[in-house]
Design a protein around this motif. Structure first.
Motif, PDB file in Angstrom:
ATOM      1  N   ASN A 152       0.806  -1.166  -0.049  1.00 25.25           N
ATOM      2  CA  ASN A 152       0.011  -0.132   0.028  1.00 25.25           C
ATOM      3  C   ASN A 152       0.838   1.208  -0.014  1.00 25.25           C
ATOM      4  N   ASP A 153       0.490   2.393  -0.473  1.00 23.61           N
ATOM      5  CA  ASP A 153       1.054   3.581  -0.493  1.00 23.61           C
ATOM      6  C   ASP A 153       0.679   4.020   0.972  1.00 23.61           C
ATOM      7  N   THR A 155      -1.021   6.854   1.812  1.00 23.42           N
ATOM      8  CA  THR A 155      -2.585   7.521   1.782  1.00 23.42           C
ATOM      9  C   THR A 155      -3.535   6.203   2.218  1.00 23.42           C
ATOM     10  N   GLU A 156      -2.962   5.160   1.426  1.00 22.54           N
ATOM     11  CA  GLU A 156      -3.913   3.780   1.678  1.00 22.54           C
ATOM     12  C   GLU A 156      -3.822   3.490   3.081  1.00 22.54           C
ATOM     13  N   ASN A 157      -2.598   3.491   3.747  1.00 22.39           N
ATOM     14  CA  ASN A 157      -2.408   3.022   5.131  1.00 22.39           C
ATOM     15  C   ASN A 157      -2.954   3.889   6.229  1.00 22.39           C
ATOM     16  N   LYS A 159      -5.637   5.705   5.500  1.00 21.86           N
ATOM     17  CA  LYS A 159      -7.234   5.471   5.579  1.00 21.86           C
ATOM     18  C   LYS A 159      -7.473   4.379   6.206  1.00 21.86           C
ATOM     19  N   LEU A 160      -6.499   3.345   6.139  1.00 21.57           N
ATOM     20  CA  LEU A 160      -6.967   1.993   7.107  1.00 21.57           C
ATOM     21  C   LEU A 160      -6.871   2.550   8.372  1.00 21.57           C
ATOM     22  N   GLN A 195      -6.942  14.241   3.238  1.00 16.35           N
ATOM     23  CA  GLN A 195      -7.953  13.707   3.577  1.00 16.35           C
ATOM     24  C   GLN A 195      -9.012  14.671   4.433  1.00 16.35           C
TER      25      GLN A 195
END
Length: 215
Positions: A152-153, A155-157, A159-160, A195
């Motif tokens: 994951n990048d 940003t994805e992490n 969001k998690l 975000q």
């Protein structure tokens, strides 16, 4: 009363792994756990000592970290309340630990000594099964997290964390989260700001739609 509630939480946690746990055997094991009350910032395991205990903090997020050659703290892991925790390397090998484990919040903490746990494994089949099930869960979780951080990048992490560990963002300093994600605090702050802007824009659009419907 609080101690009784915490003990029941501990009992239910083990039953969640093995619903058919023999209750008398379960209680014999739980009786081996000791209780301590800790303040925010307390170290439950220290660098330079052997960690031969497994901990479970009732109400605190917990962090394990080391300090590199430059004096910077590196987050090894950050786990939510009611997680089974230890410094796994020294717990297994008996060697001196090079990390600290600390609490972010006031909390009662149950712990069990390694020797007492091994004796439970030897004496009771149900406790031995619990050990295997917990180890399987930790291995699966560790592999999943490693895969996430690798593929994951940032940003994805982030969001998690927002979706699954939102309380971290209210309790854990951003620099500690950034260290766990292996990015700089500045990078994390930029991601968070983006975000926030997206969320604010989405709410603004929803508001416009509601006004339009009312008209």
């Amino acid at each position: 009363m609080e101690k009784t509630k915490f003990k029941e939480k501990l009992r239910q946690k083990f039953l969640s792994y093995k619903p058919d746990f023999d209750l008398k055997v379960l209680e014999k094991g739980i009786d081996k756990f000791q209780l301590m009350e800790c303040k925010a910032g307390s170290l439950i395991a220290k660098k330079g000592e052997k960690c031969q205990k497994i901990f479970i903090a009732e109400k605190s997020i917990t962090r394990c970290y080391c300090v590199d050659e430059k004096g910077n703290e590196k987050s090894m892991w950050i786990e939510p309340e009611m997680s089974l925790l230890t410094e796994f390397y020294t717990f297994k090998t008996g060697e001196i630990s090079n990390v600290d484990i600390h609490l972010y919040e006031d909390s009662m903490v149950y712990f069990i000594e390694r020797e007492d746990l091994l004796n439970l494994y030897l004496a009771y089949h149900d406790w031995c099964i619990i050990g295997v099930l917990i180890l399987e869960e930790i291995l699966q979780y560790t592999m999943k997290l490693s895969h996430m951080l690798h593929f994951n990048d940032a940003t994805e992490n982030y969001k998690l964390i927002e979706s699954d560990y939102l309380r971290y963002l209210h309790v854990v300093p951003l620099k500690h989260i950034a260290s766990r994600l292996n990015i700089s605090p500045v990078h994390l702050s930029r991601i968070r700001a983006k975000q926030y802007d997206k969320t604010r824009c989405a709410f603004r659009n929803i508001g416009k739609k509601i006004v339009h419907l009312i008209k």
